[in-house]
Design a protein around this motif. Structure first.
Motif, short mmCIF file in Angstrom:
data_model
loop_
_atom_site.label_atom_id
_atom_site.label_comp_id
_atom_site.label_asym_id
_atom_site.label_seq_id
_atom_site.Cartn_x
_atom_site.Cartn_y
_atom_site.Cartn_z
N CYS A 31 2.40 8.13 -5.14
CA CYS A 31 3.67 7.59 -4.67
C CYS A 31 4.78 7.90 -5.65
CB CYS A 31 3.56 6.09 -4.42
SG CYS A 31 2.63 5.71 -2.91
N ARG A 32 4.43 8.01 -6.92
CA ARG A 32 5.44 8.43 -7.90
C ARG A 32 5.91 9.83 -7.56
NH1 ARG A 32 2.30 5.97 -11.81
NH2 ARG A 32 1.44 7.95 -12.60
N HIS A 33 4.96 10.70 -7.24
CA HIS A 33 5.33 12.06 -6.82
C HIS A 33 6.23 12.01 -5.61
CE1 HIS A 33 1.43 13.65 -8.83
NE2 HIS A 33 2.43 13.70 -9.67
N ASN A 88 0.86 -1.18 0.00
CA ASN A 88 0.00 0.00 0.00
C ASN A 88 0.91 1.24 0.00
OD1 ASN A 88 0.91 0.43 2.64
ND2 ASN A 88 -0.87 -0.59 3.54
N CYS A 89 0.32 2.42 0.01
CA CYS A 89 1.11 3.65 -0.09
C CYS A 89 2.00 3.85 1.13
CB CYS A 89 0.19 4.85 -0.26
SG CYS A 89 -0.81 4.80 -1.76
N ASP A 131 3.37 1.56 3.09
CA ASP A 131 4.54 0.67 2.95
C ASP A 131 5.48 1.19 1.87
OD1 ASP A 131 2.45 -2.29 3.29
OD2 ASP A 131 3.42 -1.05 4.83
N THR A 132 4.87 1.66 0.80
CA THR A 132 5.68 2.16 -0.32
C THR A 132 6.51 3.37 0.11
OG1 THR A 132 4.05 1.40 -1.93
CG2 THR A 132 5.61 3.08 -2.67
N SER A 133 5.87 4.27 0.84
CA SER A 133 6.61 5.46 1.27
C SER A 133 7.80 5.06 2.13
CB SER A 133 5.69 6.43 2.04
OG SER A 133 5.31 5.91 3.29
N ARG A 134 7.62 4.06 2.94
CA ARG A 134 8.71 3.57 3.78
C ARG A 134 9.81 2.94 2.93
NH1 ARG A 134 10.32 1.48 8.91
NH2 ARG A 134 12.56 1.57 8.46
N LEU A 135 9.41 2.19 1.93
CA LEU A 135 10.38 1.53 1.06
C LEU A 135 11.16 2.54 0.22
CD1 LEU A 135 11.19 -1.38 0.76
CD2 LEU A 135 9.46 -1.66 -1.02
N VAL A 136 10.47 3.57 -0.21
CA VAL A 136 11.15 4.63 -0.98
C VAL A 136 12.24 5.26 -0.11
CG1 VAL A 136 10.89 6.92 -1.98
CG2 VAL A 136 9.25 5.13 -2.55
N GLY A 176 -4.13 2.15 4.18
CA GLY A 176 -2.74 2.53 3.94
C GLY A 176 -2.52 3.32 2.68
N HIS A 177 -3.60 3.86 2.11
CA HIS A 177 -3.44 4.73 0.95
C HIS A 177 -3.40 6.19 1.40
CE1 HIS A 177 -3.93 1.36 -1.63
NE2 HIS A 177 -5.15 1.11 -1.22
N TRP A 178 -2.74 7.02 0.60
CA TRP A 178 -2.68 8.44 0.93
C TRP A 178 -4.10 9.01 1.03
CZ3 TRP A 178 1.97 10.52 2.06
CH2 TRP A 178 3.12 9.97 1.48
#
Lengths: 70, 209
Positions: free
Chosen positions: A37-39, A3-4, A6-11, B116-118
């Protein structure tokens, strides 16, 4: 699927260490479908660049007009 | 932005800047003002400032701008003050800087919904032409502000990483942190900075274009 959050953490992690190939794939898949998340990913790159440039005389002020408050 | 004074000499050696009495006095005064607001004991505040300056001097050669160096000294000072306050109160960490784990976790969690989404209004946006921003003095003042708003611990390790260029191992050794602790602190710092810069600069791009 990431999810976003987790992704933010991974980034952020990717700025610290090499990601495993599983992490890399998970990250890539999420970034393909998620513009936000790309942003975020691009912005963290810009942030890193900004910090580097911050540490130079170009980021300083004239002595006369700067008074900081904290 | 050029001035006749020493501030814009390229590749200035920050270590030699300490020979500039006026600069040191002025920096010390700013630090002291901050320390006194946090600590009622003036002597304690003076000692903390002295220690912070001495501590910061150790890494002076890594700094090539006074704004960056000042941000670093403040980060060290804030951590010293946090240590003093913690000892004074003996008990759980003083929370006024949001360094407390659960508060920070909570604040960052608000950016995401239950899946968990923005959250719609809080999601990162496109930053238009960062390189153009880097050419503007006001941008650096905004970045400085955002760095100053970071909780003490996050500020210090983030600067160690991004400005001193230390690697994880070195930071962990110096700060007594595990790698995962460090990565969490860096993650939180980055989240805060991303949000801060976006709110205070990139979302107002019409103004700054």
């Amino acid at each position: 699927m990431l999810n976003c959050k987790d992704t933010s953490r991974l980034v952020s992690e990717s700025q610290e260490r090499h990601l495993s190939w599983v992490e890399r794939i998970q990250l890539r898949l999420h970034l393909i479908i998620c513009g936000r998340c790309r942003h975020f990913s691009k912005n963290l790159d810009s942030l890193r660049t900004a910090l580097r440039q911050f540490n130079s005389p170009n980021a300083d002020v004239n002595k006369d007009n700067h008074d900081s408050s904290h | 932005m050029q001035s006749e004074n020493q501030d814009t000499v390229p590749n200035e050696d920050l270590a030699s800047v300490f020979n500039d009495e006026n600069y040191v006095k002025s920096l010390q005064a700013t630090l002291l003002q901050f320390a006194r607001m946090q600590l009622s004991d003036h002597q304690l505040a003076e000692d903390a400032v002295q220690e912070a300056l001495i501590g910061a001097m150790k890494n002076a050669q890594s700094f090539h701008g006074r704004a960056a160096f000042k941000t670093w000294v403040f980060a060290i000072l804030k951590n010293k003050i946090a240590d003093i306050l913690r000892k004074r109160h003996h008990s759980a960490e003083i929370n006024n800087q949001g360094d407390d784990d659960s508060t920070d976790e909570e604040q960052l969690s608000r950016l995401f919904n239950e899946r968990g989404h923005w959250h719609k209004g809080l999601a990162p946006n496109h930053w238009h032409d960062p390189e153009h921003a880097f050419k503007q003095e006001q941008f650096w003042r905004v970045l400085e502000t955002c760095l100053e708003k970071l909780p003490a611990r996050q500020a210090k390790v983030f600067l160690m990483r991004e400005t001193l260029g230390l690697d994880s191992e070195e930071i962990c050794a110096q700060e007594g942190l595990s790698t995962s602790n460090l990565h969490v602190l860096l993650y939180r710092a980055r989240m805060r900075l991303q949000t801060c810069l976006e709110m205070r600069w990139f979302s107002e791009e019409d103004r700054h274009a």
